[in-house]
Design a protein around this motif. Structure first.
Motif, PDB file in Angstrom:
ATOM      1  N   ILE A   1       0.848  -1.195   0.000  1.00 20.85           N
ATOM      2  CA  ILE A   1       0.000   0.000   0.000  1.00 20.85           C
ATOM      3  C   ILE A   1       0.883   1.245   0.000  1.00 20.85           C
ATOM      4  O   ILE A   1       0.662   2.180  -0.782  1.00 20.85           O
ATOM      5  CB  ILE A   1      -0.958  -0.001   1.208  1.00 20.85           C
ATOM      6  CG1 ILE A   1      -1.989  -1.108   1.043  1.00 20.85           C
ATOM      7  CG2 ILE A   1      -1.646   1.357   1.360  1.00 20.85           C
ATOM      8  CD1 ILE A   1      -2.814  -1.384   2.275  1.00 20.85           C
ATOM      9  N   ASP A   2       1.897   1.272   0.855  1.00 24.51           N
ATOM     10  CA  ASP A   2       2.774   2.437   0.945  1.00 24.51           C
ATOM     11  C   ASP A   2       3.521   2.709  -0.353  1.00 24.51           C
ATOM     12  O   ASP A   2       3.732   3.861  -0.715  1.00 24.51           O
ATOM     13  CB  ASP A   2       3.771   2.272   2.093  1.00 24.51           C
ATOM     14  CG  ASP A   2       3.113   2.370   3.457  1.00 24.51           C
ATOM     15  OD1 ASP A   2       1.995   2.928   3.549  1.00 24.51           O
ATOM     16  OD2 ASP A   2       3.714   1.891   4.432  1.00 24.51           O
ATOM     17  N   SER A   3       3.917   1.674  -1.072  1.00 25.67           N
ATOM     18  CA  SER A   3       4.663   1.894  -2.312  1.00 25.67           C
ATOM     19  C   SER A   3       3.756   2.192  -3.503  1.00 25.67           C
ATOM     20  O   SER A   3       4.120   2.961  -4.386  1.00 25.67           O
ATOM     21  CB  SER A   3       5.565   0.695  -2.615  1.00 25.67           C
ATOM     22  OG  SER A   3       4.798  -0.461  -2.842  1.00 25.67           O
ATOM     23  N   THR A   4       2.568   1.622  -3.532  1.00 29.26           N
ATOM     24  CA  THR A   4       1.656   1.827  -4.657  1.00 29.26           C
ATOM     25  C   THR A   4       0.842   3.105  -4.502  1.00 29.26           C
ATOM     26  O   THR A   4       0.535   3.769  -5.486  1.00 29.26           O
ATOM     27  CB  THR A   4       0.703   0.616  -4.797  1.00 29.26           C
ATOM     28  OG1 THR A   4       1.481  -0.581  -4.858  1.00 29.26           O
ATOM     29  CG2 THR A   4      -0.155   0.731  -6.046  1.00 29.26           C
ATOM     30  N   TRP A   5       0.498   3.449  -3.273  1.00 28.29           N
ATOM     31  CA  TRP A   5      -0.300   4.648  -2.965  1.00 28.29           C
ATOM     32  C   TRP A   5       0.483   5.508  -1.964  1.00 28.29           C
ATOM     33  O   TRP A   5       0.132   5.585  -0.780  1.00 28.29           O
ATOM     34  CB  TRP A   5      -1.654   4.235  -2.387  1.00 28.29           C
ATOM     35  CG  TRP A   5      -2.539   3.538  -3.359  1.00 28.29           C
ATOM     36  CD1 TRP A   5      -3.339   4.114  -4.296  1.00 28.29           C
ATOM     37  CD2 TRP A   5      -2.737   2.133  -3.496  1.00 28.29           C
ATOM     38  NE1 TRP A   5      -4.011   3.154  -5.013  1.00 28.29           N
ATOM     39  CE2 TRP A   5      -3.659   1.913  -4.532  1.00 28.29           C
ATOM     40  CE3 TRP A   5      -2.222   1.021  -2.824  1.00 28.29           C
ATOM     41  CZ2 TRP A   5      -4.080   0.655  -4.930  1.00 28.29           C
ATOM     42  CZ3 TRP A   5      -2.631  -0.237  -3.219  1.00 28.29           C
ATOM     43  CH2 TRP A   5      -3.548  -0.407  -4.255  1.00 28.29           C
TER      44      TRP A   5
END
Length: 89
Positions: free
Chosen positions: A12-16
Motif C-alpha cells: 500500500i505504501d509503495s503503490t499509494w
C-alpha cells in the motif's frame, strides 16, 4: 497478520504513496459516505492505515497521485503523512 489476497502495508505504501491522515471523528459515521463517494473517481487504496496520536485514532487514506490527495485535503481537511512520520499503532 493479513488475509489471503489482502495487500500488505508495504505494498500500500509503495503503490499509494500520497497519504492523508484524518482524525477518526472526521472520517467516520456521517463523514464517511461523502468521502467514499468523492474517492470513487480517484485512485485510492481500498485499504488504508490507522494509528493513535495523543489518545485519538486517525485514519489514513492512501492515494497514488498527489493531485488526488491535494483535492481530498482541500475538500475534507486532514494532513499529509508518510510511512516514516506515521506513528506505529
Amino acid at each position: 497478520m493479513r488475509r489471503k489476497g489482502e495487500r500488505s502495508k508495504s505494498t500500500i505504501d509503495s503503490t499509494w504513496p500520497h497519504q492523508v491522515a484524518l482524525p477518526e471523528r472526521l472520517s467516520c459515521r456521517e463523514h464517511w459516505p461523502p468521502q467514499h463517494e468523492f474517492c470513487n473517481a480517484l485512485d485510492v487504496s481500498p485499504r488504508g492505515h490507522a494509528f493513535v496520536r495523543d489518545g485519538e485514532w486517525w485514519n489514513v487514506k492512501c492515494f497514488s497521485r498527489k493531485e488526488d490527495a491535494d483535492r481530498f485535503i482541500e475538500r475534507f481537511g486532514g494532513e499529509y503523512t508518510t510511512p516514516q512520520t506515521r506513528p506505529r499503532r
